[in-house]
Design a protein around this motif. Structure first.
Motif, PDB file in Angstrom:
ATOM      1  N   GLN A 191      -5.926 -27.266  -4.098  1.00 34.66           N
ATOM      2  CA  GLN A 191      -6.645 -28.471  -4.498  1.00 34.66           C
ATOM      3  C   GLN A 191      -7.569 -28.135  -5.668  1.00 34.66           C
ATOM      4  N   THR A 199     -14.653 -38.854  -9.782  1.00 35.61           N
ATOM      5  CA  THR A 199     -13.669 -39.034  -8.713  1.00 35.61           C
ATOM      6  C   THR A 199     -13.444 -37.727  -7.949  1.00 35.61           C
ATOM      7  N   ALA A 200     -13.362 -36.618  -8.697  1.00 38.77           N
ATOM      8  CA  ALA A 200     -13.139 -35.314  -8.069  1.00 38.77           C
ATOM      9  C   ALA A 200     -14.302 -34.910  -7.175  1.00 38.77           C
ATOM     10  N   LYS A 245     -13.875 -36.610  -3.899  1.00 40.67           N
ATOM     11  CA  LYS A 245     -12.740 -36.009  -3.196  1.00 40.67           C
ATOM     12  C   LYS A 245     -13.132 -34.655  -2.595  1.00 40.67           C
ATOM     13  N   ARG A 246     -13.909 -33.847  -3.339  1.00 44.63           N
ATOM     14  CA  ARG A 246     -14.315 -32.545  -2.825  1.00 44.63           C
ATOM     15  C   ARG A 246     -15.175 -32.689  -1.567  1.00 44.63           C
ATOM     16  N   TRP A 272     -15.162 -35.143   0.540  1.00 45.19           N
ATOM     17  CA  TRP A 272     -14.275 -35.590   1.623  1.00 45.19           C
ATOM     18  C   TRP A 272     -13.489 -34.409   2.183  1.00 45.19           C
ATOM     19  N   GLN A 273     -13.012 -33.531   1.309  1.00 41.19           N
ATOM     20  CA  GLN A 273     -12.269 -32.352   1.767  1.00 41.19           C
ATOM     21  C   GLN A 273     -13.141 -31.458   2.641  1.00 41.19           C
TER      22      GLN A 273
END
Length: 351
Positions: free
Chosen positions: A37, A64-65, A68-69, A71-72
């Motif tokens: 990822q 956006t990233a 996402k990070r 959330w990961q």
């Protein structure tokens, strides 16, 4: 076994391409899935490499990233057995993101192939990791000082010697090619101070000097008299295999001493001799006078390059010896067992 594999860069980034993506298929065949990822998307990475990191598209993708990070970090425990962090969890706010993944309650393995600790903090992540892989012993020594980790494994950056084939014997009458490959940053910091002298030597012996890099260095390359080749993922290997001799000059500092001599590894993998600065891991790749030369300064660089250009075979026998070194120590096949062992042992540890 499923491993959340964090990288700051996508496939186009040389570091994750050779330390992560190259291992995906051979590890999958052994029952280990690296779910890589990257933080930066291919578009944002390309904009960044071309000096447009503040372009609106790049900024939007970074936002956006970031989401996402996070959330990961919060869902990792439900989906994975282990976290493998290459260089950093994110390219900014390092301790914030590190802390988020440390709270996942999964064992973490940290990987670095440069002295990244000279550029941003990694000690928090190190103290929370159960193991580490590093590109050379210099990096391993830092980890031993900075944390209580006992499992520090030296795993050099490698190439797939099935893809990197030996440079074919010259059959045509073309001019010899001396070459360098790298990013705009390493061009400016390391090659540029040496380039005028190296170009003069190449021209004196009827050779061309080629630079494979991003478009933002083209004007400076051509102004000095070298030939510019635009880097792309699709043509990189073919362009590299046109070289007859490779060079890797460096400037000594604490960051450079942690570099993994990857250019020299690539040159050796295609069976050509090289001249590299006598700094850090370069001495682990080049056997002086046997597979290439280690130079202490610009005068030695020019003298050793002239020596190779005056040889009838352009040092081809040295290149063949270099290839053997790469196959034994710096090939993908020589390091898969090492990485598999590190990941399996780490997955059994309690963070």
């Amino acid at each position: 076994m499923k491993v959340l594999t964090l990288s700051p860069y996508p496939l186009a980034g040389p570091s994750p391409r050779y330390r992560l993506y190259a291992f995906q298929q051979p590890l999958r065949e052994r029952g280990i899935e690296l779910d890589i990822q990257p933080f930066l998307s291919p578009l944002s990475f390309r904009l960044r490499m071309n000096g447009a990191k503040n372009h609106p598209l790049a900024l939007a993708q970074v936002a956006t990233a970031t989401v996402k990070r996070l959330w990961q970090s919060r869902t990792a425990q439900r989906r994975y057995d282990l976290i493998y962090v290459h260089r950093q969890t994110a390219p900014f706010a390092h301790e914030f993101f590190d802390e988020a993944f440390l709270k996942s309650n999964l064992p973490i393995v940290f990987d670095m192939d440069d002295a990244v600790f000279t550029q941003y903090p990694i000690d928090l992540l190190l103290r929370g990791s159960v193991a580490a892989t590093v590109g050379n012993s210099y990096l391993g020594a830092y980890i031993n000082l900075a944390s209580a980790l006992t499992e520090v494994t030296v795993m050099p950056t490698v190439v797939d010697t099935i893809r990197y084939t030996v440079h074919s014997k010259r059959q045509d009458q073309r001019r010899p090619i001396v070459g360098w490959i790298g990013t705009s940053t390493t061009f400016t910091q390391y090659l540029l101070p040496f380039l005028p002298g190296l170009v003069r030597v190449a021209q004196r012996f009827g050779a061309d000097f080629q630079v494979i890099a991003s478009l933002d260095v083209q004007a400076r390359v051509e102004e000095i008299g070298a030939k510019f080749i635009p880097w792309s993922l699709e043509t990189e290997l073919a362009d590299l295999q046109a070289f007859d001799i490779g060079v890797m000059p460096l400037q000594d500092d604490s960051y450079v001493r942690g570099k993994c001599a990857f250019k020299l590894i690539e040159y050796g993998a295609i069976g050509i001799p090289s001249v590299g600065s006598d700094i850090g891991a370069n001495g682990e790749v080049i056997k002086h006078g046997i597979t290439g030369y280690l130079a202490k300064d610009s005068d030695e660089f020019e003298r050793y390059l002239a020596d190779l250009l005056q040889r009838a075979d352009l040092g081809r026998s040295m290149g063949i010896a270099a290839r053997q070194v790469i196959e034994e120590r710096f090939s993908l096949s020589s390091q898969v067992d090492t990485l598999e062992k590190v990941l399996r042992q780490a997955a059994r540890k309690i963070p």
